[in-house]
Design a protein around this motif. Sequence first.
Motif, mmCIF file in Angstrom:
data_model
loop_
_atom_site.group_PDB
_atom_site.id
_atom_site.type_symbol
_atom_site.label_atom_id
_atom_site.label_comp_id
_atom_site.label_asym_id
_atom_site.label_seq_id
_atom_site.Cartn_x
_atom_site.Cartn_y
_atom_site.Cartn_z
ATOM 1 N N PHE A 18 -31.654 15.754 31.049
ATOM 2 C CA PHE A 18 -32.293 14.808 30.025
ATOM 3 C C PHE A 18 -32.464 15.238 28.861
ATOM 4 O O PHE A 18 -32.784 16.325 28.528
ATOM 5 N N THR A 20 -34.306 14.127 25.811
ATOM 6 C CA THR A 20 -35.074 13.432 24.668
ATOM 7 C C THR A 20 -34.877 14.037 22.965
ATOM 8 O O THR A 20 -35.160 14.860 23.176
ATOM 9 N N ASN A 22 -37.007 13.081 19.674
ATOM 10 C CA ASN A 22 -37.855 12.191 18.890
ATOM 11 C C ASN A 22 -37.560 12.463 17.308
ATOM 12 O O ASN A 22 -37.256 12.825 16.791
ATOM 13 N N ALA A 64 -32.315 3.537 22.680
ATOM 14 C CA ALA A 64 -33.414 4.113 21.487
ATOM 15 C C ALA A 64 -33.838 2.198 22.164
ATOM 16 O O ALA A 64 -33.537 1.912 21.273
ATOM 17 N N HIS A 74 -37.443 7.845 19.409
ATOM 18 C CA HIS A 74 -36.797 8.538 20.384
ATOM 19 C C HIS A 74 -35.418 8.014 20.669
ATOM 20 O O HIS A 74 -35.416 7.114 21.333
ATOM 21 N N GLU A 76 -32.973 9.310 23.868
ATOM 22 C CA GLU A 76 -33.022 9.563 25.450
ATOM 23 C C GLU A 76 -31.250 9.071 25.841
ATOM 24 O O GLU A 76 -30.261 8.107 25.735
ATOM 25 N N LYS A 77 -30.962 10.167 26.637
ATOM 26 C CA LYS A 77 -30.067 10.164 27.726
ATOM 27 C C LYS A 77 -29.695 10.703 28.542
ATOM 28 O O LYS A 77 -30.979 11.536 28.962
#
Lengths: 114, 114
Positions: A18, A20, A22, A64, A74, A76-77
């Motif tokens: 995962f 993230t 920022n 995001a 932020h 994310e994937k």
Amino acid sequence: GNSVTQMEGPVTLSEEAFLTINCTYTATGYPSLFWYVQYPGEGLQLLLKATKADDKGSNKGFEATYRKETTSFHLEKGSVQVSDSAVYFCALGKSGGGADGLTFGKGTHLIIQP
Amino acid sequence: NAGVTQTPKFQVLKTGQSMTLQCAQDMNHEYMSWYRQDPGMGLRLIHYSVGAGITDQGEVPNGYNVSRSTTEDFPLRLLSAAPSQTSVYFCASSLAGGITDTQYFGPGTRLTVL
């Protein structure tokens, strides 16, 4: 003035992890927010964007959300791939009109290992 | 469409030499801009143009000149190259330069000034 702060990295993850990255910003008014990606040896290309608070941008499994209360955007994937290895830039477009370009963060170098 | 094209891809200059970095787009975009990318600095805006015949300074304009005689072309001129201008230069364009507009980037020119 406007500014964007993001983690610089490099960030190294294993495939399927995962992600993230920022991004926080300082701006007056209501800027638009962007994530651009730069693959090795190439120019930047838009990954996703959000133009108002609570908007969620999404593309290629990345997401995001524009959070005005925390001045954050932020990235994310849920499951990264080796092909996601690149430099990711958070950017904001000045609110209140004017066409004087984007303000970029310094970029986050992401490395995905198989 | 070729999108945004830049020439040359690589260039080495000696201090004091002059040169022009070429940028062209075939998307009929009104807004064009030049950025420089330096390690740990992200992208910084040099000059921009909101249409033919109109240009303005960005964050780091010193040592560079621009002109916009046509919608398609936006050359960047280095008048007297200095080692501090060693960088990767990106040209970008967007439809109107608004804060929500996606910017399209060229592949970049890597310039070294000795």
